[in-house]
Design a protein around this motif. Structure first.
Motif, PDB file in Angstrom:
ATOM      1  N   VAL A   1      -2.496  11.701  -3.289  1.00  0.00           N
ATOM      2  CA  VAL A   1      -2.840  10.261  -2.219  1.00  0.00           C
ATOM      3  C   VAL A   1      -1.604   9.486  -2.020  1.00  0.00           C
ATOM      4  CG1 VAL A   1      -4.138   8.377  -2.530  1.00  0.00           C
ATOM      5  CG2 VAL A   1      -5.427  10.081  -3.408  1.00  0.00           C
ATOM      6  N   CYS A   2      -1.190   9.444  -3.238  1.00  0.00           N
ATOM      7  CA  CYS A   2       0.565   8.716  -2.947  1.00  0.00           C
ATOM      8  C   CYS A   2       1.465   8.751  -3.862  1.00  0.00           C
ATOM      9  CB  CYS A   2      -0.167   6.526  -3.694  1.00  0.00           C
ATOM     10  SG  CYS A   2       1.298   5.893  -3.416  1.00  0.00           S
ATOM     11  N   PRO A   3       2.147   9.615  -3.504  1.00  0.00           N
ATOM     12  CA  PRO A   3       3.446  10.290  -3.972  1.00  0.00           C
ATOM     13  C   PRO A   3       3.725   9.190  -4.792  1.00  0.00           C
ATOM     14  CG  PRO A   3       3.188  10.598  -1.683  1.00  0.00           C
ATOM     15  CD  PRO A   3       2.271   9.495  -1.800  1.00  0.00           C
ATOM     16  N   SER A   4       4.188   8.241  -4.106  1.00  0.00           N
ATOM     17  CA  SER A   4       5.122   7.623  -4.846  1.00  0.00           C
ATOM     18  C   SER A   4       4.546   6.434  -6.160  1.00  0.00           C
ATOM     19  CB  SER A   4       5.604   5.998  -4.400  1.00  0.00           C
ATOM     20  OG  SER A   4       6.190   6.273  -3.262  1.00  0.00           O
ATOM     21  N   CYS A   5       3.584   6.271  -6.918  1.00  0.00           N
ATOM     22  CA  CYS A   5       2.468   5.680  -7.381  1.00  0.00           C
ATOM     23  C   CYS A   5       2.031   6.641  -8.764  1.00  0.00           C
ATOM     24  CB  CYS A   5       1.458   5.391  -6.592  1.00  0.00           C
ATOM     25  SG  CYS A   5       1.649   3.041  -5.855  1.00  0.00           S
ATOM     26  N   SER A   6       2.373   8.272  -7.887  1.00  0.00           N
ATOM     27  CA  SER A   6       1.867   8.861  -8.478  1.00  0.00           C
ATOM     28  C   SER A   6       3.212   9.517  -9.695  1.00  0.00           C
ATOM     29  CB  SER A   6       0.822  10.433  -7.222  1.00  0.00           C
ATOM     30  OG  SER A   6       1.759  11.535  -8.444  1.00  0.00           O
TER      31      SER A   6
ATOM     32  N   PRO B   1       0.943  -2.626  -5.041  1.00  0.00           N
ATOM     33  CA  PRO B   1       0.860  -0.893  -5.104  1.00  0.00           C
ATOM     34  C   PRO B   1      -0.529  -0.325  -5.441  1.00  0.00           C
ATOM     35  CG  PRO B   1       3.112  -1.290  -7.241  1.00  0.00           C
ATOM     36  CD  PRO B   1       2.171  -2.800  -6.843  1.00  0.00           C
ATOM     37  N   CYS B   2      -1.265   0.746  -4.967  1.00  0.00           N
ATOM     38  CA  CYS B   2      -2.037   0.894  -5.006  1.00  0.00           C
ATOM     39  C   CYS B   2      -2.365   1.262  -6.749  1.00  0.00           C
ATOM     40  CB  CYS B   2      -2.482   2.032  -3.910  1.00  0.00           C
ATOM     41  SG  CYS B   2      -1.624   3.584  -4.078  1.00  0.00           S
ATOM     42  N   GLY B   3      -1.257   1.803  -6.639  1.00  0.00           N
ATOM     43  CA  GLY B   3      -1.357   2.671  -8.082  1.00  0.00           C
ATOM     44  C   GLY B   3      -2.247   3.693  -8.032  1.00  0.00           C
ATOM     45  N   ASN B   4      -2.282   4.384  -7.653  1.00  0.00           N
ATOM     46  CA  ASN B   4      -3.405   5.362  -7.543  1.00  0.00           C
ATOM     47  C   ASN B   4      -1.698   6.707  -8.353  1.00  0.00           C
ATOM     48  OD1 ASN B   4      -4.655   8.363  -6.785  1.00  0.00           O
ATOM     49  ND2 ASN B   4      -5.972   7.352  -6.307  1.00  0.00           N
TER      50      ASN B   4
ATOM     51  N   TYR C   1       7.244   1.668  -2.472  1.00  0.00           N
ATOM     52  CA  TYR C   1       6.698   2.483  -1.352  1.00  0.00           C
ATOM     53  C   TYR C   1       5.888   3.474  -1.400  1.00  0.00           C
ATOM     54  CZ  TYR C   1      12.010   2.116  -0.453  1.00  0.00           C
ATOM     55  OH  TYR C   1      13.397   1.043  -0.349  1.00  0.00           O
ATOM     56  N   CYS C   2       4.497   2.574  -1.859  1.00  0.00           N
ATOM     57  CA  CYS C   2       3.750   2.732  -1.718  1.00  0.00           C
ATOM     58  C   CYS C   2       3.055   3.582  -0.635  1.00  0.00           C
ATOM     59  CB  CYS C   2       3.322   2.137  -2.527  1.00  0.00           C
ATOM     60  SG  CYS C   2       0.899   1.858  -2.662  1.00  0.00           S
ATOM     61  N   ALA C   3       1.460   4.269  -0.467  1.00  0.00           N
ATOM     62  CA  ALA C   3       0.969   4.511   0.481  1.00  0.00           C
ATOM     63  C   ALA C   3       0.369   4.359   1.135  1.00  0.00           C
ATOM     64  CB  ALA C   3       0.766   6.056   0.561  1.00  0.00           C
ATOM     65  N   ASN C   4      -0.496   2.990   0.281  1.00  0.00           N
ATOM     66  CA  ASN C   4      -1.627   2.692   0.698  1.00  0.00           C
ATOM     67  C   ASN C   4      -1.477   1.527  -0.300  1.00  0.00           C
ATOM     68  OD1 ASN C   4      -2.700   4.945   2.096  1.00  0.00           O
ATOM     69  ND2 ASN C   4      -3.184   6.200  -0.253  1.00  0.00           N
ATOM     70  N   PRO C   5      -0.151   0.197  -0.354  1.00  0.00           N
ATOM     71  CA  PRO C   5      -0.420  -1.098  -1.393  1.00  0.00           C
ATOM     72  C   PRO C   5      -1.847  -1.691  -0.676  1.00  0.00           C
ATOM     73  CG  PRO C   5       0.717  -1.383   1.261  1.00  0.00           C
ATOM     74  CD  PRO C   5       0.253  -0.042   0.797  1.00  0.00           C
TER      75      PRO C   5
HETATM   76 ZN   LIG Z   1       0.525   3.783  -4.230  1.00  0.00          ZN
END
Ligand SMILES: [Zn+2]
Ligand SMILES: [Zn+2]
Ligand SMILES: [Zn+2]
Length: 507
Positions: free
Chosen positions: A101-106, A93-96, A55-59
């Motif tokens: 920026v991205c709650p999921s990757c964070s 996933p963006c991995g941020n 559920y990445c915000a910016n894949p």
């Molecule tokens: Zn992400």
């Protein structure tokens, strides 16, 4: 009612095939995206893709293909092309790291950071469990004062009911502004961290301090190693034959816009992580306390009109011992390993944007940004070799140019190794699913974390197509799904806790 007879998922609202879809809390954009995806029949493909990227915000979107080859025989084991993916494009996933920026990757980053920090304290994940017996100190390094600021009083340190700066109300600074403040500031008060007098406040000093904070940190680690060598009575250059100091540190912005560092230090013996330390915790703490306040750096002047500034830590340096998972001593001021790892992992996902109130940045933070630009301009006028030229690029982080989380080489396992292990697990799971085989948990963690090269080779040609979801509402939908899965994880954790308590009660 026996707990095991009930599905572990029963009771979580909205879960299950027959449960009604709960979209009451969805925004109109999210509902719109959902309806669109269902209407054109792409919802399942989207949901599958979104779940795969957590559920990445910016894949990131990639197109291309890859071939898996047996490294020994050259036999082609598998081929894969992006048109085989549910949405026709591969999403990664963006991995941020940043929660804003991205709650999921964070969250993934925070979990990895937690595991990395924890392994350095109690062992595991390829780190020797012997580390738990070595002395560990948790230290917080703050910036000095550049003038009085508003702020909530520190918890427990209040003697005046949490009032900001209680003192003689008639006293003023030379600009006629009061030096006291009787307000009680809540933690998210936009006045928090703002100077009592803008004219008294040393804006330039604050920015220059942020700029050189990484250098002060570097000198501090050097000074600590030197002091440990002196304590052990060995030459500094051969300290490695007696001991090794390892650390992990996280930077955090205070409301006044100055960076501060939280760090874990562990002293190992000569044979690396887990080998017995030549100093005990008290000796190490005493050495630290003696050295840290004396570490300094003379920051060069901005231009001919300016003078050199002495860069030092603030006087409030907090040094506390950390105990391993076993033998927690709540009677003393020592901290628990899990507690510290959790605390630091949380800070690792933040940056200066945390201080902004929505899109708004408080006036004192904007003033610090402005000061960065002014000092860069003055530096530029002073000469091309000015160390302050790049301050212009660092105005958003108020002059701080360091990394938000760093560790010494042998503190623990690397975040890269944890990421690699997760990737290997995903490949393994996909492969087992395809072949209809169950997962063998024996030695799984060791296999995933192993440093060895894999026996298969993946050759691919991939091109970057773009970043982010392609439909405007998809991002909102991914964020809503991520929030839902967080709630579910929380609910599951609570159920487990309740079940354990009930079991204990029955005994
Ligand atoms: Zn992400
Ligand atoms: Zn105040
Ligand atoms: Zn003033």
């Amino acid at each position: 009612m026996s707990a095991s007879a009930v599905s572990p998922n029963s009771g979580f609202p909205g879960f299950g095939d027959t449960a009604p879809l709960d979209i009451a809390e969805f925004s109109s954009a999210t509902t719109e995206a959902l309806i669109q995806r269902i209407a054109d029949g792409s919802f399942d493909a989207w949901a599958d893709t979104a779940a795969r990227v957590g559920y990445c915000a910016n894949p990131v979107r990639l197109v291309g293909s890859s071939t898996t080859v047996d490294a020994a025989t050259g036999q082609v084991l598998d081929t894969f092309s992006s048109d085989q993916s549910p949405l026709g494009v591969v999403y990664r996933p963006c991995g941020n790291r940043r929660a804003d920026v991205c709650p999921s990757c964070s969250r993934v980053y925070a979990r990895d950071t937690f595991e990395m920090l924890r392994a350095g304290l109690v062992g595991g994940k390829t780190v020797s469990t012997g580390v738990a017996s070595n002395p560990v100190l948790f230290a917080t390094f703050t910036a000095p004062s550049f003038g009085s600021v508003h702020g909530p009083r520190p918890v427990g340190g209040s003697t005046a009911g949490g009032r900001c700066r209680p003192r003689d109300m008639s006293e003023t600074c030379r600009h006629g502004r009061p030096t006291s403040c009787m307000a009680i500031h809540e933690p998210h008060d936009p006045h928090g961290g703002a100077p009592l007098c803008d004219e008294c406040y040393d804006w330039e000093g604050a920015v220059v301090w942020n700029w050189w904070a990484p250098e002060l940190w570097r000198r501090t680690v050097m000074a600590l190693r030197r002091a440990i060598a002196a304590k052990l009575d060995v030459p500094e250059e051969s300290l490695g034959e007696s001991a090794s100091l390892q650390y992990a540190k996280v930077a955090e912005f205070q409301t006044r816009g100055l960076v501060h560092f939280h760090a874990l230090f562990r002293l190992d013996g000569p044979s690396g992580p887990g080998s017995p330390s030549p100093l005990d915790e008290a000796e190490l703490a005493e050495t630290f306390r003696r050295v840290i306040n004396g570490v300094e750096y003379f920051a060069p002047a901005i231009d001919a009109e300016d003078t050199s500034r002495l860069i030092q830590w603030g006087t409030q340096i907090d040094i506390r011992p950390v105990r391993g998972a076993k033998g927690v001593d709540y009677q003393t001021d020592s901290l628990h390993a899990e507690q510290v790892a959790g605390y630091l992992a949380k800070y690792a996902t933040k940056d200066v944007a945390e201080l902004d109130h929505g899109q708004l940045r408080g006036p004192h933070l904007r003033q610090l940004e402005q000061t960065c630009k002014e000092l860069a301009t003055r530096g530029m006028a002073a000469g091309e070799d000015s160390p302050y030229l790049l301050l212009f690029k660092r105005n958003r982080t108020l002059g701080f140019r360091g990394h938000f989380s760093t560790k010494s080489r042998r503190y623990s396992i690397t975040l890269g190794a944890l990421r690699r292990a997760r990737h290997r697990f995903q490949l393994l799971r996909a492969d087992l699913e395809r072949r209809g085989k169950p997962l063998d948990p024996t030695g799984l963690e060791e296999r995933l974390l192993a440093d060895e090269e894999s026996s298969t080779l993946i050759v691919g040609a991939w091109a970057f197509q773009g970043s982010g979801w392609t439909r405007s509402g998809d991002r909102a939908l991914a964020l809503a799904a991520a929030a839902r899965s967080r709630e579910y994880a929380q609910w599951r954790a609570e159920q487990t806790r309740d079940a354990i308590t009930q079991r204990k009660d029955r005994r």
